[in-house]
Write an enzyme that holds these catalytic residues in place. Sequence first.
Site, PDB file in Angstrom:
ATOM      1  N   HIS A 110      -1.590   0.237  -9.952  1.00  0.00           N
ATOM      2  CA  HIS A 110      -2.320  -1.125  -9.330  1.00  0.00           C
ATOM      3  C   HIS A 110      -2.925  -2.446  -9.628  1.00  0.00           C
ATOM      4  O   HIS A 110      -4.232  -2.244  -9.901  1.00  0.00           O
ATOM      5  CB  HIS A 110      -3.499  -0.092  -8.667  1.00  0.00           C
ATOM      6  CG  HIS A 110      -3.580  -0.955  -6.687  1.00  0.00           C
ATOM      7  ND1 HIS A 110      -4.111  -0.490  -6.165  1.00  0.00           N
ATOM      8  CD2 HIS A 110      -3.509  -2.644  -6.727  1.00  0.00           C
ATOM      9  CE1 HIS A 110      -4.088  -1.394  -4.874  1.00  0.00           C
ATOM     10  NE2 HIS A 110      -3.648  -2.578  -5.151  1.00  0.00           N
ATOM     11  N   GLU A 122      -4.557   6.584  -4.861  1.00  0.00           N
ATOM     12  CA  GLU A 122      -4.818   6.025  -6.034  1.00  0.00           C
ATOM     13  C   GLU A 122      -5.905   7.196  -5.883  1.00  0.00           C
ATOM     14  O   GLU A 122      -7.167   6.625  -5.469  1.00  0.00           O
ATOM     15  CB  GLU A 122      -4.661   4.747  -5.800  1.00  0.00           C
ATOM     16  CG  GLU A 122      -3.218   4.402  -6.239  1.00  0.00           C
ATOM     17  CD  GLU A 122      -3.168   2.589  -5.273  1.00  0.00           C
ATOM     18  OE1 GLU A 122      -2.689   2.841  -4.734  1.00  0.00           O
ATOM     19  OE2 GLU A 122      -4.274   1.662  -6.062  1.00  0.00           O
ATOM     20  N   ARG A 165       1.279  -0.921   0.062  1.00  0.00           N
ATOM     21  CA  ARG A 165      -0.078   0.379   0.132  1.00  0.00           C
ATOM     22  C   ARG A 165       0.970   1.127   0.003  1.00  0.00           C
ATOM     23  O   ARG A 165       2.135   1.466   0.616  1.00  0.00           O
ATOM     24  CB  ARG A 165      -1.328  -0.089   1.029  1.00  0.00           C
ATOM     25  CG  ARG A 165      -1.916  -0.997   1.206  1.00  0.00           C
ATOM     26  CD  ARG A 165      -2.630  -0.953  -0.350  1.00  0.00           C
ATOM     27  NE  ARG A 165      -4.019  -1.651   0.442  1.00  0.00           N
ATOM     28  CZ  ARG A 165      -3.826  -2.624  -0.613  1.00  0.00           C
ATOM     29  NH1 ARG A 165      -3.091  -3.107  -1.388  1.00  0.00           N
ATOM     30  NH2 ARG A 165      -5.380  -2.964  -0.519  1.00  0.00           N
TER      31      ARG A 165
END
Lengths: 342, 345
Positions: free
Chosen positions: B305, B287, B258
């Site tokens: 991602h 994000e 993360r």
Amino acid sequence: MLPRVLVCGEIEYVKDDFEEMFRGIAEIVHLVSDSRSHFLSSFGPDGPYEGTVALYRRNTSSAVIGKFDAPLIHALADTSKVRWIAQSSSGYDKIDVQACKERGILVSNTPRANEDATATTALYLMISCLRRFSMAERSLRSGTWKTPCDAAQTYDVTGRTLGIFGLGGIGLRFAHLAHAFPMRIIYFSRRKAESVPDWCEYVSSLEELCKQADVLSLHVPLNQSTAGIIGENEIRTLRRGSVLLNTSRGRIVDQEAMIRALEDGHLSSVGLDVYPDEPCIDPRLLTFPQCTLLPHIGGVSAESSRAKELQALGNLKAFVLGGIGENIVPELKTGIGNSTML
Amino acid sequence: MSSRQPRILICGNLVWAHEEARQFFDGLADLVVMDSPNRADFLVGLKSGGKYDQIAGIYRHNTSADRIGVFDQEIIDALAETGTVKWIAHNGAGYDQIDVLRCANKGDFHILHPLGLPSMRFHGLTSNLGISVSNTPGAVDDATATTALYLVISCLRNYAWAEQSLRQGTFKSGLDPGRAHDVTGRTLGILGLGGIGLRLAHLVHAFPMRVVYYSRNKSANAPEWCEYIDSLEGLFHLVGEKEIRTMKKGSIIVNTARGKVVDEEAMIRALEDGHLSSVGLDVYPNEPLVNPRLLEFPQNVLLPHMGTENQDSQRHMEVRALTNLRDFLRDGQGNDLIPELRSKL
């Protein structure tokens, strides 16, 4: 007077050791020619390369003196005492080895020095194509996050079938890395390889390889029998949605057939490090965003570059000292023993 | 008396496992798709008589956040208020979009079994007042580890940079081959040797890379070639200025976990002065926003991602989440109850 070794192309990593390696054994001379004609006329008496018995060759020298084609080889044989050419890469397609055979000049390459690096590149290309990572990166850098990316077009590596064409050092190393996932590994080679792990399954033909592979990776050298060997038939024998990887030489593939197959989606993507006319890239290749395209850096790392130089210089030194070096290219291996001694 | 089956809410993308969903819940529950365009509509739907009335369990995917936001305190409270929602089966290994402590606080934890018998075969306990949460560990391991491997290789060999150079028409001129390094023989430091970390260790061991790791607990599953080191503390900004400067000059950071685990400012400073030679990232603090300063370094490898973005893994993850939900309905508990909600007998 010591025999001379001529360096055609820069030595970058082994600079200090290199002088040491040849001290008392050979005199090192560097390429001073700015044209082929100068080069070819410089081996005679009073020429800058007089007394040269062996050459260290890097492909970059082509820019100045051209490829080592038949005319150049014959001229070398006629005007010089050069009887060994140490190519500092695994690929030696820029040297006319048939002409060398005719004239008794031996050629060595550096077959293992960039195996690891090149196999790593093949692995990278495979992951990038199956997962469409290269496209995803470009999407991020252009501000569209992952919007163009569609998971329906991407796959895990694990469990898929990797078909290796040519199970030499690089092919086997790539197989080893892919096997870690694992992938199913199948291969086709000139000869069934002697000592390969039992998870490397031999198939009896290139056609069979194409039938079964999800990913086809090319690891054969470029020569008369392999030029264009991956053509329309072979590509269409691959199942629809397959991936083609090439870290060997661009001309092994019929580029038109490959591009047609990208256009109609028969090939889902290609991962390339090599092209028929480097550094020119067919602009159509850039129109398929799902492809991964590298500029022939497959074997390029600080470590492999150093290893290549050391290996080529080692071959030269062994030749100068004892009349024979290692890593003679396969085409010339049967010709040893006749008029190649100093 | 209602003879209706319990209802399961599909909250977010379910793309690959429709057939499994039908089979799992046939005779067990009715499936309802969350179609709210925004949070307000969602909250109204949860109320008695609303379209999401009588939901027993939820299949949740992060894509639902685009419409209704993350499962924060407000949503958890609304779910608890229904009195019927007892299980959230999250699709994903990371569940930071769910306020799990709020789920835990919504009641005491007791042993529960549908027939009232003690469930001795389960590790954890289920609350009959609170909301349990499961995730999908394992199903993400291969795809995410492969992503991390890609980032490691690409950073070491500068592949992304090289491809950019080719696509800009400069082939490889401008690249410094001396900056590209082999993978074999380098040291990979893994922060967190769970399923993904262990899978990555396995993949790099094929080269081999030397593997060292730090984890909350020394891993019982780690092969002997995974060397344990004991350092690092704290959770937020785990990798900050101090940790980055402790790394050798020229090191690389790869992050598939993360974004907020790393202090982004410290990382960018280290890129600017070359202390970090490059970074390989699949995740970012906010994000889909990416700090534009990261884009200024051509040697960085930046994925949006993509860790589990492929149909094979996505299918596995959906099936895993649905399995947790089915097991909850059928047996009272799903297997992948998250660590925070497990408590000792």
